[in-house]
Scaffold this active site. Structure first.
Site, PDB file in Angstrom:
ATOM      1  N   SER A 128       3.214   0.659  -6.724  1.00 25.31           N
ATOM      2  CA  SER A 128       2.728   1.995  -6.500  1.00 25.31           C
ATOM      3  C   SER A 128       3.672   2.837  -5.840  1.00 25.31           C
ATOM      4  O   SER A 128       4.836   2.314  -5.430  1.00 25.31           O
ATOM      5  CB  SER A 128       1.488   1.780  -5.328  1.00 25.31           C
ATOM      6  N   TYR A 176      -0.582  -3.370   2.167  1.00 27.26           N
ATOM      7  CA  TYR A 176      -0.745  -2.922   0.875  1.00 27.26           C
ATOM      8  C   TYR A 176       0.443  -2.369   0.507  1.00 27.26           C
ATOM      9  O   TYR A 176       1.343  -2.594  -0.405  1.00 27.26           O
ATOM     10  CB  TYR A 176      -1.713  -1.947   0.506  1.00 27.26           C
ATOM     11  N   LYS A 214       3.312  -3.769  -2.486  1.00 28.01           N
ATOM     12  CA  LYS A 214       3.783  -3.059  -3.632  1.00 28.01           C
ATOM     13  C   LYS A 214       5.415  -2.998  -3.574  1.00 28.01           C
ATOM     14  O   LYS A 214       6.000  -3.069  -4.549  1.00 28.01           O
ATOM     15  CB  LYS A 214       2.969  -1.816  -3.598  1.00 28.01           C
ATOM     16  N   THR A 247      -8.968   7.366 -10.242  1.00 29.62           N
ATOM     17  CA  THR A 247      -9.825   6.179 -10.495  1.00 29.62           C
ATOM     18  C   THR A 247     -10.722   5.726  -9.171  1.00 29.62           C
ATOM     19  O   THR A 247     -10.515   6.423  -8.255  1.00 29.62           O
ATOM     20  CB  THR A 247      -8.939   5.007 -10.737  1.00 29.62           C
TER      21      THR A 247
END
Ligand code: NAP
Length: 259
Positions: free
Chosen positions: A151, A164, A168, A199
């Site tokens: 990401s 997170y 990544k 998304t």
């Protein structure tokens, strides 16, 4: 092993691609694109009904697709996925690891052990585990390629997404490390780092206009990305056009987060 609706002169004709987290969003767009480029794709995710829906959609386009349930955190599921590919096609050319989680929005130092373990297990350890299982089946090694999905937060951390972000960034390290380990076998290992792609996963970043506008202002991008804009990059990273590219990360975020 025919793929009726695909362009048989397609750049990935008759290659076999195994894609995790591919019944929706970015993973589904990647499966669709690789299949349109001629590959036989095996889609997977945690829920059988999602696998069935994705396979039906791809086959409905005349593409060569099959699928199975695979929660990437479960080693048994990963073994089943690899066995399915090797039994059906005899080999695996491309492994694309898309599945990822982010169960937390909040303070990094406030994250529990469970949250850290879940994020690191699914986002970092699972791709390495799956590649270990798939490796013995990665035939015709000059045509083999691995792609991880990181990401843009790997470079530009979002303050509320601490573990997170870290997971990544770790994937960039995993990409470089495994590219070295697998270079003697002729297997390339690269990474895609998407920005904000429309998304379900990223809803929290775009559903509220104020949140999105703040992000756009801070990073100077002008629109959301769409999953197909990620899929093209992965197709390139699997194709012979990237035959001299390994250990790299390509950012698809509508702006550049690094030099
Ligand atoms: P999405 O639209 O929510 O799709 C997620 C897909 O992964 C679904 O097919 C889901 O199906 C499956 N999945 C979820 N957990 C799984 C697990 N543990 N094992 C196997 N499959 C699993 O998400 P997305 O936006 O495409 O995100 C995909 C990847 O892109 C993630 O790694 C994410 O970190 C990364 N990414 C996304 C964005 C973005 O803006 N969207 C930006 C940067 C990076 P089931 O529910 O059936 O399992």
């Amino acid at each position: 092993m025919s793929s009726a609706g695909a362009d048989r002169r397609g750049v990935l004709a008759d290659k076999v691609a195994l894609i995790t987290g591919s019944t929706d969003g970015i993973g589904f767009a990647i499966a669709q694109r690789l299949a349109r480029d001629g590959a036989h794709v095996i889609v997977s995710s945690r829920k059988q009904q999602n696998v069935d829906r994705a396979v039906e959609k791809l086959q409905g386009e005349g593409l060569s697709a099959s699928g199975t349930v695979c929660h990437v955190g479960k080693e048994e599921d990963c073994k089943k996925l690899v066995s399915m590919a090797s039994e059906k096609y005899g080999l695996i050319n491309f492994l694309v690891c898309v599945a990822g989680v982010n169960p937390l929005a909040g303070s990094t130092l406030g994250a529990s052990e469970e949250i850290w373990d879940k994020i690191m297990d699914i986002n970092v350890k699972a791709p390495a585990r799956l590649l270990r299982l798939a490796l013995p089946h990665m035939g015709n090694r000059k045509a083999s390629s691995v792609v991880f999905v990181s990401s843009v937060v790997a470079y530009n951390p979002e303050i509320t997404l601490g573990p997170y972000n870290v997971s990544k960034t770790a994937l960039l390290g995993l990409t470089k490390t495994l590219s070295l380990e697998l270079a003697p076998k002729g297997i390339r290992v690269n990474c895609l780092a998407p920005g904000v792609i429309k998304t379900d996963f990223s809803q929290v970043l775009w559903k509220d206009k104020n949140v999105l506008q703040d992000l756009m202002k801070r990073h100077r991008f002008t629109r959301l990305g769409c999953p197909e804009e990620c899929a093209g990059v992965v197709s390139f990273l699997c194709s012979p056009d990237s035959s001299y590219v390994t250990g790299e990360t390509i950012v698809a975020s509508g702006y550049s987060p690094r030099l």
